[in-house]
Enzyme design. Sequence first.
Site, short mmCIF file in Angstrom:
data_model
loop_
_atom_site.label_atom_id
_atom_site.label_comp_id
_atom_site.label_asym_id
_atom_site.label_seq_id
_atom_site.Cartn_x
_atom_site.Cartn_y
_atom_site.Cartn_z
CB SER A 65 1.82 4.86 6.79
OG SER A 65 1.31 5.82 5.89
CB ALA A 110 -0.94 -0.01 1.20
CG HIS A 111 -1.13 4.97 0.83
ND1 HIS A 111 -0.85 5.75 1.92
CD2 HIS A 111 -2.34 4.44 1.08
CE1 HIS A 111 -1.85 5.71 2.78
NE2 HIS A 111 -2.77 4.90 2.28
CG ASN A 112 2.77 7.34 2.16
OD1 ASN A 112 1.67 7.49 1.62
ND2 ASN A 112 3.69 8.30 2.18
#
Length: 342
Positions: free
Chosen positions: A262, A242-244
Amino acid sequence: MVSHPPPWTADELAQAAGAAVVGDPGRTFFDVAEPATAAPEHLTVLLDPRHRDAVAVTQAGVVVAAPGAEAVRPDATWVLHPDPVAVLWVLAEWLGLAPVRQGLHPTAQVDPAAEVHPTAWVGPFCYVGPGVRIHEGAQLMGHCVLYGDAEVGPESVLHAGVVVYPRVRVGRRVIVHAGAVLGGDGFRFIPHPERPVKVPQLGRVVIEDDVEIGANTCVDRAFLGETRIGAGTKIDNLVQVAHNVSIGRACLIAAQAGIAGSSRIGHRVWMGGQAGVPDHVTVGDDVRLAAQTGITGNVPPGKVMAGSPAVERALWLRIHAFLRELPRWLEKFRRWDRMWGE
């Protein structure tokens, strides 16, 4: 397409790989097979000493191994190399599994604002958008799409149907298998009474050198910073990053694992199939997550975890040993209840 059709000889393979032959240099083979199913016209390989017994009784005409293994079966023809995998890469090239081409296929579409190195290959029906940079020796197989403002490093390979969104950098010697998506929007929405409101994902994806990404795996673009995959990490098919997310160096992540936004994964972490990491947690260096492990918080370095919710593997084994005894104990309790109950 097979670049070097069979039959092949043991000596021919040894010369191409810088290996030595023990046995008959002229011994021919036509294909490869597992030790247990190999016939005299096959080549097999011994990579793990635990499989010596299987090789000792194999019918394969040629065996690839490290020096010293030939004592397992003195009557066989051996191709010996300190790194047997190097011999297998020669075979992969002969079989057309590691093709290297140069130029642009006539059906490829390359934007005038893109930069493609003369030694790179852009295959049939690929699209290379504005601002994309394709470095020397990179290979784009058929139907790859690079939207724009992306970079593919030297000697990297994007297999058929890979999609690369803007603001993605792929390092050197990276392999991305068919259908993977790099840089898709991260899953970030603000709850609203009428409908969730999408938040633009403005960050980047950085894939460091020598990473391998499996088929249909997705690596999402960051919200503001970057999603990063560390050097030498190997990711299996059908994995969600996923993102980050930040994944460290030399990690192994098996199929259907998921890492939520994250989170931070340390160096040399192993994740078994379907293991899950929630958002905003840290997994320390050298952690091992067994298949289907679901962690719920930070994991200190060096821990071996199992189960969902995850506990240390030693405790998980004790719990499951007790669970196997539950039916017997339940029957005992029922008998006691019948004997002593009112």
